[in-house]
Design a protein around this motif. Structure first.
Motif, PDB file in Angstrom:
ATOM      1  N   THR A 166       0.819  -1.188   0.083  1.00 49.99           N
ATOM      2  CA  THR A 166       0.007  -0.093  -0.051  1.00 49.99           C
ATOM      3  C   THR A 166       0.523   2.084   0.128  1.00 49.99           C
ATOM      4  O   THR A 166       1.618   1.268   0.612  1.00 49.99           O
ATOM      5  N   THR A 167       0.461   2.456  -0.738  1.00 54.07           N
ATOM      6  CA  THR A 167       1.118   3.368  -0.673  1.00 54.07           C
ATOM      7  C   THR A 167       0.873   3.997   0.903  1.00 54.07           C
ATOM      8  O   THR A 167       2.191   5.191   1.409  1.00 54.07           O
ATOM      9  N   SER A 168       0.702   4.154   2.138  1.00 52.51           N
ATOM     10  CA  SER A 168       0.843   5.009   3.374  1.00 52.51           C
ATOM     11  C   SER A 168      -0.147   3.438   4.385  1.00 52.51           C
ATOM     12  O   SER A 168      -1.151   3.228   3.961  1.00 52.51           O
ATOM     13  N   CYS A 169       0.062   3.533   5.575  1.00 52.36           N
ATOM     14  CA  CYS A 169      -0.708   3.144   6.895  1.00 52.36           C
ATOM     15  C   CYS A 169      -1.752   3.367   6.930  1.00 52.36           C
ATOM     16  O   CYS A 169      -3.150   3.157   7.530  1.00 52.36           O
ATOM     17  N   LYS A 170      -1.644   4.963   6.419  1.00 55.64           N
ATOM     18  CA  LYS A 170      -2.504   5.860   7.369  1.00 55.64           C
ATOM     19  C   LYS A 170      -3.271   6.032   6.484  1.00 55.64           C
ATOM     20  O   LYS A 170      -4.487   6.619   6.132  1.00 55.64           O
ATOM     21  N   SER A 205       6.080  -0.726   7.728  1.00 56.57           N
ATOM     22  CA  SER A 205       6.756  -0.025   7.451  1.00 56.57           C
ATOM     23  C   SER A 205       7.892  -1.305   7.476  1.00 56.57           C
ATOM     24  O   SER A 205       8.085  -1.212   8.053  1.00 56.57           O
ATOM     25  N   ILE A 206       8.003  -0.982   5.323  1.00 56.18           N
ATOM     26  CA  ILE A 206       9.231  -1.851   5.436  1.00 56.18           C
ATOM     27  C   ILE A 206      10.357  -1.657   4.021  1.00 56.18           C
ATOM     28  O   ILE A 206      10.130  -0.598   3.181  1.00 56.18           O
ATOM     29  N   ARG A 207      11.735  -1.226   4.983  1.00 53.36           N
ATOM     30  CA  ARG A 207      12.748  -0.726   4.295  1.00 53.36           C
ATOM     31  C   ARG A 207      13.685  -1.321   3.778  1.00 53.36           C
ATOM     32  O   ARG A 207      13.847  -3.376   4.598  1.00 53.36           O
ATOM     33  N   THR A 208      14.209  -1.332   2.621  1.00 49.95           N
ATOM     34  CA  THR A 208      14.478  -2.574   1.343  1.00 49.95           C
ATOM     35  C   THR A 208      15.823  -1.809   0.744  1.00 49.95           C
ATOM     36  O   THR A 208      15.796  -0.767   0.180  1.00 49.95           O
ATOM     37  N   PRO A 209      16.423  -2.828   0.539  1.00 48.92           N
ATOM     38  CA  PRO A 209      17.492  -1.986  -0.103  1.00 48.92           C
ATOM     39  C   PRO A 209      17.683  -1.834  -1.417  1.00 48.92           C
ATOM     40  O   PRO A 209      18.462  -0.425  -1.803  1.00 48.92           O
ATOM     41  N   LYS A 210      17.235  -1.807  -2.096  1.00 53.55           N
ATOM     42  CA  LYS A 210      17.066  -0.920  -3.423  1.00 53.55           C
ATOM     43  C   LYS A 210      15.636  -0.440  -3.439  1.00 53.55           C
ATOM     44  O   LYS A 210      15.784   0.544  -4.321  1.00 53.55           O
ATOM     45  N   ASP A 211      14.707  -0.781  -3.274  1.00 58.92           N
ATOM     46  CA  ASP A 211      13.087   0.088  -2.919  1.00 58.92           C
ATOM     47  C   ASP A 211      13.277   1.483  -2.088  1.00 58.92           C
ATOM     48  O   ASP A 211      11.832   1.875  -2.204  1.00 58.92           O
ATOM     49  N   GLY A 212      14.022   1.057  -1.674  1.00 62.16           N
ATOM     50  CA  GLY A 212      13.886   2.036   0.335  1.00 62.16           C
ATOM     51  C   GLY A 212      12.395   1.693   0.513  1.00 62.16           C
ATOM     52  O   GLY A 212      12.423   0.377   1.205  1.00 62.16           O
ATOM     53  N   LEU A 213      11.942   2.816   1.703  1.00 62.42           N
ATOM     54  CA  LEU A 213      10.946   2.342   2.493  1.00 62.42           C
ATOM     55  C   LEU A 213       9.747   2.446   1.582  1.00 62.42           C
ATOM     56  O   LEU A 213       9.134   2.912   1.206  1.00 62.42           O
ATOM     57  N   GLN A 214       9.042   1.045   1.947  1.00 57.99           N
ATOM     58  CA  GLN A 214       7.488   0.165   1.858  1.00 57.99           C
ATOM     59  C   GLN A 214       6.723   0.703   2.721  1.00 57.99           C
ATOM     60  O   GLN A 214       6.975   0.185   3.678  1.00 57.99           O
TER      61      GLN A 214
END
Length: 343
Positions: A166-170, A205-214
């Motif tokens: 999703t684009t945001s938890c809010k 919220s999940i930080r990934t090495p390639k895509d940043g914060l998701q």
């Protein structure tokens, strides 16, 4: 030399003893303790053992196998004037009871097995040994004990886990999306009288090495076979209700698995624009969750040979709900099999 009473060594391949036998409607499966002949199991017979009691598990409403009032070694001999006396739980004499089939050769079948029929079944066999030279008679007496337990198959449900980005938890659409998803799934399995229960989700919220914060929605729910109306369906199959219920919930789980396979295809191939919420590849998982009816439970130590069965709770224990364990009574003890409380 004596006649009719010697006990020669059994030939190789012959059944020596049965540790436990599990009986469902119309068939028998056995856990074998020692070397045994499979042919004797096919005859729906369980032999006694003077060395230890024999555990037998009978599905509720089914007939028990024939309990044979002797061990296999003795069955290979000629017996003179054999006499068989069977007693059931609480010392009841079984001769003449309407719910038993008792043959003239000492075999006992308990018909339409119900929870209160659980317990110890004991047979006393007496026969004579006649000395061939003096014709002197000696009476032999041997006792065989069978512990017979009612059991049911476990009720199955399926725990499902799946993730969506999703684009945001809010995002307000997160709640709306989960509610719509639940309605769609319920609609797809309602004809099986199954439904979705215990649905919940958390956004992380999940930080990934390639895509940043998701951001991802972690969704969980249970595929439950007891939707409103299941009792009416069950009345059509009273003797194998859990079998029918388990078949329906398995079908429902398969439909849901296919749904998520399709939703992945739709989101990837048919949407022109990337949707706000989308399925996370390979995130769908499903695991069976078992439960037992009240009065039944699992005990891997006591009932090792029927570990997957929901076996009737023994006296002194009870199960008030659909969990899988019979609890020990702390106060006044339940004195019957299948207790749902200690009182």
């Amino acid at each position: 030399m004596a006649g009719g009473g010697g006990r020669p060594r059994c030939p190789p391949g012959v059944l020596l003893g049965v540790a436990a036998v599990v009986v469902a409607a119309g068939w028998v499966r056995a856990e074998l303790k020692e070397e045994q002949s499979i042919d004797l199991i096919g005859k729906n017979e369980v032999y006694g053992d003077i060395r230890h009691e024999v555990n037998v598990y009978v599905k509720v409403f089914a007939n028990s196998p024939f309990l044979v009032c002797m061990d296999l070694a003795l069955s290979q001999e000629r017996l003179i004037d054999p006499n068989y006396s069977w007693t059931g739980p609480d010392g009841r004499i079984l001769q003449g009871q309407s719910y038993v089939n008792l043959t003239e050769t000492g075999k006992l079948m308990v018909m339409g097995f119900m929870v209160p029929m659980s317990g110890a079944y004991t047979c006393t066999l007496s026969h004579k040994i006649i000395e061939t030279t003096t014709q002197e008679e000696t009476e032999m007496v041997e006792a065989y004990k069978f512990m017979v337990y009612a059991y049911r198959e476990a009720d199955h449900a399926y725990q499902v886990s799946v993730r969506f980005s999703t684009t945001s938890c809010k995002l307000k659409n997160n709640d709306l999306f989960i509610n719509i998803l639940k309605k769609i799934l319920n609609s797809s399995i309602s004809h099986l009288t199954c439904h979705i229960t215990g649905s919940s989700y958390k956004c992380h919220s999940i930080r990934t090495p390639k895509d940043g914060l998701q951001y991802e929605l972690f969704v969980n729910f249970l595929v439950n076979p007891f939707a409103p109306g299941w009792e009416e369906v069950c009345q059509e199959f009273p003797y194998d209700c859990e079998d029918v219920t388990n078949k329906r919930v398995r079908q429902a789980a398969e439909l849901i698995g296919k749904f998520f396979h399709r939703i992945k295809h739709v989101l990837k191939s048919e949407f022109q624009a990337v949707p706000t919420i989308q399925y996370v590849d390979n995130s769908f998982s499903m695991a069976p969750i078992d439960s037992c009816r009240p009065g039944f439970g699992r005990n891997h130590q006591t009932h090792q040979n029927c570990a997957s069965c929901c076996v009737v709770c023994a006296p002194g224990t009870y199960s008030p709900n659909n969990e899988v364990t019979c609890q020990t009574c702390a106060g006044p003890e339940a004195s019957t099999y299948g207790a749902k409380s200690c009182h």
